[in-house]
Design a protein around this motif. Structure first.
Motif, PDB file in Angstrom:
ATOM      1  N   GLY A   3       6.795  63.549 107.000  1.00 24.69           N
ATOM      2  CA  GLY A   3       5.777  64.533 106.652  1.00 24.69           C
ATOM      3  C   GLY A   3       6.322  65.651 105.800  1.00 24.69           C
ATOM      4  O   GLY A   3       7.498  66.014 105.892  1.00 24.69           O
ATOM      5  N   TYR A   4       5.451  66.190 104.949  1.00 23.47           N
ATOM      6  CA  TYR A   4       5.814  67.341 104.120  1.00 23.47           C
ATOM      7  C   TYR A   4       4.675  68.351 104.172  1.00 23.47           C
ATOM      8  O   TYR A   4       3.515  67.993 103.970  1.00 23.47           O
ATOM      9  CB  TYR A   4       6.073  66.917 102.674  1.00 23.47           C
ATOM     10  N   VAL A   5       5.025  69.606 104.481  1.00 22.34           N
ATOM     11  CA  VAL A   5       4.047  70.695 104.503  1.00 22.34           C
ATOM     12  C   VAL A   5       4.551  71.838 103.640  1.00 22.34           C
ATOM     13  O   VAL A   5       5.756  72.051 103.512  1.00 22.34           O
ATOM     14  CB  VAL A   5       3.755  71.196 105.935  1.00 22.34           C
ATOM     15  N   ARG A   6       3.593  72.564 103.024  1.00 24.58           N
ATOM     16  CA  ARG A   6       3.950  73.681 102.155  1.00 24.58           C
ATOM     17  C   ARG A   6       2.850  74.727 102.182  1.00 24.58           C
ATOM     18  O   ARG A   6       1.669  74.393 102.204  1.00 24.58           O
ATOM     19  CB  ARG A   6       4.135  73.204 100.719  1.00 24.58           C
ATOM     20  N   VAL A   7       3.269  75.992 102.191  1.00 21.20           N
ATOM     21  CA  VAL A   7       2.354  77.111 101.951  1.00 21.20           C
ATOM     22  C   VAL A   7       2.989  78.005 100.900  1.00 21.20           C
ATOM     23  O   VAL A   7       4.211  78.088 100.780  1.00 21.20           O
ATOM     24  CB  VAL A   7       2.023  77.921 103.224  1.00 21.20           C
ATOM     25  N   GLY A  46      12.483  71.909 100.703  1.00 22.57           N
ATOM     26  CA  GLY A  46      11.829  71.019 101.657  1.00 22.57           C
ATOM     27  C   GLY A  46      11.359  69.728 100.998  1.00 22.57           C
ATOM     28  O   GLY A  46      11.505  68.640 101.569  1.00 22.57           O
ATOM     29  N   LEU A  47      10.788  69.842  99.803  1.00 21.00           N
ATOM     30  CA  LEU A  47      10.337  68.652  99.067  1.00 21.00           C
ATOM     31  C   LEU A  47      11.531  67.780  98.697  1.00 21.00           C
ATOM     32  O   LEU A  47      11.485  66.555  98.862  1.00 21.00           O
ATOM     33  CB  LEU A  47       9.563  69.053  97.812  1.00 21.00           C
ATOM     34  N   ARG A  67      -0.708  70.129  98.283  1.00 21.72           N
ATOM     35  CA  ARG A  67       0.461  70.553  99.061  1.00 21.72           C
ATOM     36  C   ARG A  67       1.725  69.958  98.453  1.00 21.72           C
ATOM     37  O   ARG A  67       2.797  70.514  98.569  1.00 21.72           O
ATOM     38  CB  ARG A  67       0.361  70.116 100.527  1.00 21.72           C
ATOM     39  N   LEU A  68       1.577  68.816  97.784  1.00 22.28           N
ATOM     40  CA  LEU A  68       2.713  68.126  97.178  1.00 22.28           C
ATOM     41  C   LEU A  68       3.014  68.675  95.791  1.00 22.28           C
ATOM     42  O   LEU A  68       4.171  68.881  95.438  1.00 22.28           O
ATOM     43  CB  LEU A  68       2.393  66.629  97.094  1.00 22.28           C
TER      44      LEU A  68
END
Length: 189
Positions: A3-7, A46-47, A67-68
């Motif tokens: 999983g990958y999450v971003r803000v 993170g990516l 988000r990607l």
């Protein structure tokens, strides 16, 4: 599943994205996070870690395409990289199939929408800054020292009784701030 999450800002919360990925079957131990980083910038730790963790047969899961990536070329590059590695891309529960013309079309439309949203955000920010500047509210970075503090700093520095590092420590500023204050005083005097 990875999983990958971003803000984009430090004030935003990742909880909803994390919970959505866990609901899609991602283990909490394989969630990669970028907190406070824009999707318009491809250089995100993170990516980079999430992409490096992906192996043939894995699935990279994100809640939404924006988000990607926030630009269509970046989204395509990431999807192509995953496809070359034999990794499936899961966008909020929908698997992206690069061999399906409809899937490619939807992916490109989502990418264009993400890019459009990023452009709108930049435009609104510039407009807001122009309005604030016109009203005299946007003055840039505030000086570290008041005029009297700066004059005192320059006097101490010129007296030669303290090193630049000592003067900087005394006033709680960097040495570069001392150098700039002395330079400004020299050009004014």
């Amino acid at each position: 599943m990875i999983g990958y999450v971003r803000v984009s800002t430090n004030e935003q919360d990742l909880t909803a994205q994390r919970e959505a990925l866990v609901a899609l079957g991602v283990d909490k131990d394989v969630l990669y996070v970028d907190h406070g980083l824009t999707g318009a910038n491809r250089a995100r730790p993170g990516l980079r870690e999430a992409l490096a963790a992906c192996r043939a047969g894995d699935t990279l899961v994100v809640t939404k395409l924006d988000r990607l990536a926030r630009s269509l070329p970046d989204a395509r590059d990431i999807a192509d990289e995953l496809t070359r590695k034999g990794v499936t891309l899961n966008l909020g529960g929908s698997l992206y199939d690069p061999t399906d013309p409809v899937g490619r079309l939807l992916f490109n439309v989502l990418g264009m929408v993400a890019e459009f949203e990023a452009d709108l955000i930049r435009m609104r920010t510039r407009e807001g800054m122009a309005v604030a500047k016109a009203k005299g509210r946007l003055r840039g970075k505030q000086p570290k020292l008041s005029k009297s503090q700066e004059a005192h700093l320059v006097a101490l520095h010129r007296a030669g009784s303290h090193t630049t590092a000592e003067v900087a420590e005394l006033f709680g500023v960097a040495r570069s701030t001392v150098y700039r204050a002395v330079q400004r005083a020299g050009s004014q005097g």
